[in-house]
Design a protein around this motif. Structure first.
Motif, PDB file in Angstrom:
ATOM      1  N   ASP A  30       0.833  -1.202   0.000  1.00 20.80           N
ATOM      2  CA  ASP A  30       0.000   0.000   0.000  1.00 20.80           C
ATOM      3  C   ASP A  30       0.870   1.255   0.000  1.00 20.80           C
ATOM      4  OD1 ASP A  30      -2.414   1.476   0.135  1.00 20.80           O
ATOM      5  OD2 ASP A  30      -2.198   1.652   2.324  1.00 20.80           O
ATOM      6  N   LEU A  31       1.907   1.255   0.811  1.00 21.99           N
ATOM      7  CA  LEU A  31       2.818   2.396   0.878  1.00 21.99           C
ATOM      8  C   LEU A  31       3.543   2.600  -0.448  1.00 21.99           C
ATOM      9  CD1 LEU A  31       3.817   4.514   2.888  1.00 21.99           C
ATOM     10  CD2 LEU A  31       5.692   2.976   3.455  1.00 21.99           C
ATOM     11  N   ALA A  32       3.967   1.500  -1.092  1.00 20.71           N
ATOM     12  CA  ALA A  32       4.660   1.596  -2.381  1.00 20.71           C
ATOM     13  C   ALA A  32       3.727   2.153  -3.459  1.00 20.71           C
ATOM     14  CB  ALA A  32       5.201   0.227  -2.787  1.00 20.71           C
ATOM     15  N   LEU A  33       2.462   1.715  -3.452  1.00 18.07           N
ATOM     16  CA  LEU A  33       1.508   2.233  -4.435  1.00 18.07           C
ATOM     17  C   LEU A  33       1.212   3.713  -4.209  1.00 18.07           C
ATOM     18  CD1 LEU A  33      -0.992  -0.747  -4.733  1.00 18.07           C
ATOM     19  CD2 LEU A  33       0.607   0.064  -6.468  1.00 18.07           C
ATOM     20  N   ASP A  34       1.106   4.124  -2.950  1.00 17.69           N
ATOM     21  CA  ASP A  34       0.900   5.545  -2.655  1.00 17.69           C
ATOM     22  C   ASP A  34       2.069   6.381  -3.169  1.00 17.69           C
ATOM     23  OD1 ASP A  34      -1.586   5.176  -1.499  1.00 17.69           O
ATOM     24  OD2 ASP A  34      -0.809   5.100   0.566  1.00 17.69           O
ATOM     25  N   GLN A  35       3.279   5.882  -2.996  1.00 22.83           N
ATOM     26  CA  GLN A  35       4.455   6.608  -3.480  1.00 22.83           C
ATOM     27  C   GLN A  35       4.459   6.696  -5.008  1.00 22.83           C
ATOM     28  OE1 GLN A  35       7.780   4.531  -1.783  1.00 22.83           O
ATOM     29  NE2 GLN A  35       7.562   5.500   0.244  1.00 22.83           N
ATOM     30  N   GLU A  36       4.048   5.606  -5.680  1.00 23.87           N
ATOM     31  CA  GLU A  36       4.003   5.612  -7.144  1.00 23.87           C
ATOM     32  C   GLU A  36       2.954   6.600  -7.659  1.00 23.87           C
ATOM     33  OE1 GLU A  36       3.472   2.409 -10.816  1.00 23.87           O
ATOM     34  OE2 GLU A  36       3.650   1.684  -8.765  1.00 23.87           O
ATOM     35  N   ILE A  37       1.786   6.642  -6.992  1.00 26.27           N
ATOM     36  CA  ILE A  37       0.735   7.593  -7.373  1.00 26.27           C
ATOM     37  C   ILE A  37       1.233   9.026  -7.193  1.00 26.27           C
ATOM     38  CG2 ILE A  37      -1.529   8.499  -6.706  1.00 26.27           C
ATOM     39  CD1 ILE A  37      -2.339   5.580  -6.126  1.00 26.27           C
ATOM     40  N   ALA A  38       1.909   9.300  -6.094  1.00 26.88           N
ATOM     41  CA  ALA A  38       2.438  10.647  -5.846  1.00 26.88           C
ATOM     42  C   ALA A  38       3.461  11.019  -6.912  1.00 26.88           C
ATOM     43  CB  ALA A  38       3.062  10.716  -4.457  1.00 26.88           C
ATOM     44  N   GLN A  39       4.297  10.056  -7.328  1.00 23.41           N
ATOM     45  CA  GLN A  39       5.310  10.326  -8.360  1.00 23.41           C
ATOM     46  C   GLN A  39       4.632  10.640  -9.699  1.00 23.41           C
ATOM     47  OE1 GLN A  39       7.935   7.055  -9.044  1.00 23.41           O
ATOM     48  NE2 GLN A  39       9.162   8.150 -10.582  1.00 23.41           N
ATOM     49  N   LEU A  40       3.585   9.880 -10.074  1.00 28.32           N
ATOM     50  CA  LEU A  40       2.884  10.133 -11.334  1.00 28.32           C
ATOM     51  C   LEU A  40       2.167  11.483 -11.314  1.00 28.32           C
ATOM     52  CD1 LEU A  40       1.416   6.573 -12.063  1.00 28.32           C
ATOM     53  CD2 LEU A  40       3.238   7.737 -13.319  1.00 28.32           C
ATOM     54  N   LEU A  41       1.592  11.852 -10.182  1.00 22.45           N
ATOM     55  CA  LEU A  41       0.958  13.155 -10.072  1.00 22.45           C
ATOM     56  C   LEU A  41       1.983  14.275 -10.194  1.00 22.45           C
ATOM     57  CD1 LEU A  41      -1.675  12.530  -7.241  1.00 22.45           C
ATOM     58  CD2 LEU A  41      -2.110  12.880  -9.677  1.00 22.45           C
ATOM     59  N   ALA A  42       3.176  14.060  -9.642  1.00 19.40           N
ATOM     60  CA  ALA A  42       4.231  15.082  -9.721  1.00 19.40           C
ATOM     61  C   ALA A  42       4.727  15.238 -11.151  1.00 19.40           C
ATOM     62  CB  ALA A  42       5.392  14.690  -8.813  1.00 19.40           C
ATOM     63  N   GLU A  43       4.664  14.164 -11.955  1.00 17.94           N
ATOM     64  CA  GLU A  43       5.095  14.238 -13.350  1.00 17.94           C
ATOM     65  C   GLU A  43       4.048  14.881 -14.250  1.00 17.94           C
ATOM     66  OE1 GLU A  43       6.191  10.310 -14.559  1.00 17.94           O
ATOM     67  OE2 GLU A  43       7.907  10.220 -13.213  1.00 17.94           O
ATOM     68  N   GLY A  44       2.853  15.166 -13.751  1.00 11.21           N
ATOM     69  CA  GLY A  44       1.849  15.861 -14.533  1.00 11.21           C
ATOM     70  C   GLY A  44       0.679  14.987 -14.975  1.00 11.21           C
ATOM     71  N   PHE A  45       0.652  13.731 -14.598  1.00 16.45           N
ATOM     72  CA  PHE A  45      -0.491  12.883 -14.945  1.00 16.45           C
ATOM     73  C   PHE A  45      -1.650  13.183 -13.996  1.00 16.45           C
ATOM     74  CE2 PHE A  45       3.156  10.360 -16.420  1.00 16.45           C
ATOM     75  CZ  PHE A  45       2.792  10.155 -17.730  1.00 16.45           C
ATOM     76  N   SER A  46      -2.880  13.144 -14.548  1.00 19.21           N
ATOM     77  CA  SER A  46      -4.042  13.361 -13.687  1.00 19.21           C
ATOM     78  C   SER A  46      -5.032  12.206 -13.880  1.00 19.21           C
ATOM     79  CB  SER A  46      -4.709  14.699 -14.019  1.00 19.21           C
ATOM     80  OG  SER A  46      -5.265  14.649 -15.311  1.00 19.21           O
ATOM     81  N   PRO A  47      -5.781  11.868 -12.855  1.00 14.40           N
ATOM     82  CA  PRO A  47      -6.759  10.776 -12.968  1.00 14.40           C
ATOM     83  C   PRO A  47      -7.854  11.079 -13.996  1.00 14.40           C
ATOM     84  CG  PRO A  47      -6.359  11.297 -10.671  1.00 14.40           C
ATOM     85  CD  PRO A  47      -5.645  12.318 -11.477  1.00 14.40           C
ATOM     86  N   GLU A  48      -8.227  12.360 -14.150  1.00 19.14           N
ATOM     87  CA  GLU A  48      -9.241  12.720 -15.126  1.00 19.14           C
ATOM     88  C   GLU A  48      -8.770  12.443 -16.547  1.00 19.14           C
ATOM     89  OE1 GLU A  48      -8.112  15.071 -12.840  1.00 19.14           O
ATOM     90  OE2 GLU A  48      -9.702  14.700 -11.396  1.00 19.14           O
TER      91      GLU A  48
END
Length: 141
Positions: free
Chosen positions: A96-114
């Motif tokens: 769970d912690l690893a997935l949270d970190q990956e999501i934070a990294q993708l958001l920082a790169e400019g990807f959005s869920p929308e």
């Protein structure tokens, strides 16, 4: 049994019936203990009659059903079971912690869920159009 034979031999139909039963008992291969096949005359059969159950497995037909799947209580004690569950919980917390970190990294790169939802919707639409096109080509062929 002896008394029944004496009463039956007293006369009439009972004595005839008892005589026939006595002859059947004497002629029966089960009463003599020898194995004879129905088609032979007086000689023993060259092989014993076939068995109804396989010879390799000796199971008690009256025994209770035993499941091939072991029950959790018989496999492990409570202490070992708790220890295993604790290890699984720690592994899941780490994932769970690893997935949270990956999501934070993708958001920082400019990807959005929308944006991801929009791409998925467009892919579904493309696949539907492609399927219709293949169906039309199949009918034309």
């Amino acid at each position: 049994m002896q008394r029944e034979k004496e009463v039956a031999r007293g006369g009439g139909f009972g004595s005839v019936l008892q005589g026939a039963l006595d002859k059947l008992e004497q002629a029966s291969p089960l009463s003599r203990g020898s194995h004879q096949s129905p088609g032979t005359r007086g000689g023993p059969s060259p092989r014993p009659p076939p068995r109804r159950t396989p010879t390799g497995t000796q199971r008690n037909c009256n025994a209770r059903f035993k499941s091939p799947v072991p029950s959790p209580k018989t496999c492990q004690s409570d202490a070992a079971n708790r220890e295993t569950l604790q290890c699984e919980m720690e592994e899941l917390k780490g994932k769970d912690l690893a997935l949270d970190q990956e999501i934070a990294q993708l958001l920082a790169e400019g990807f959005s869920p929308e944006e991801l939802d929009r791409h998925i919707t467009l892919l579904h639409e493309y696949n539907d159009i492609k399927d219709v096109g293949q169906m039309l080509m199949g009918r034309l062929a």
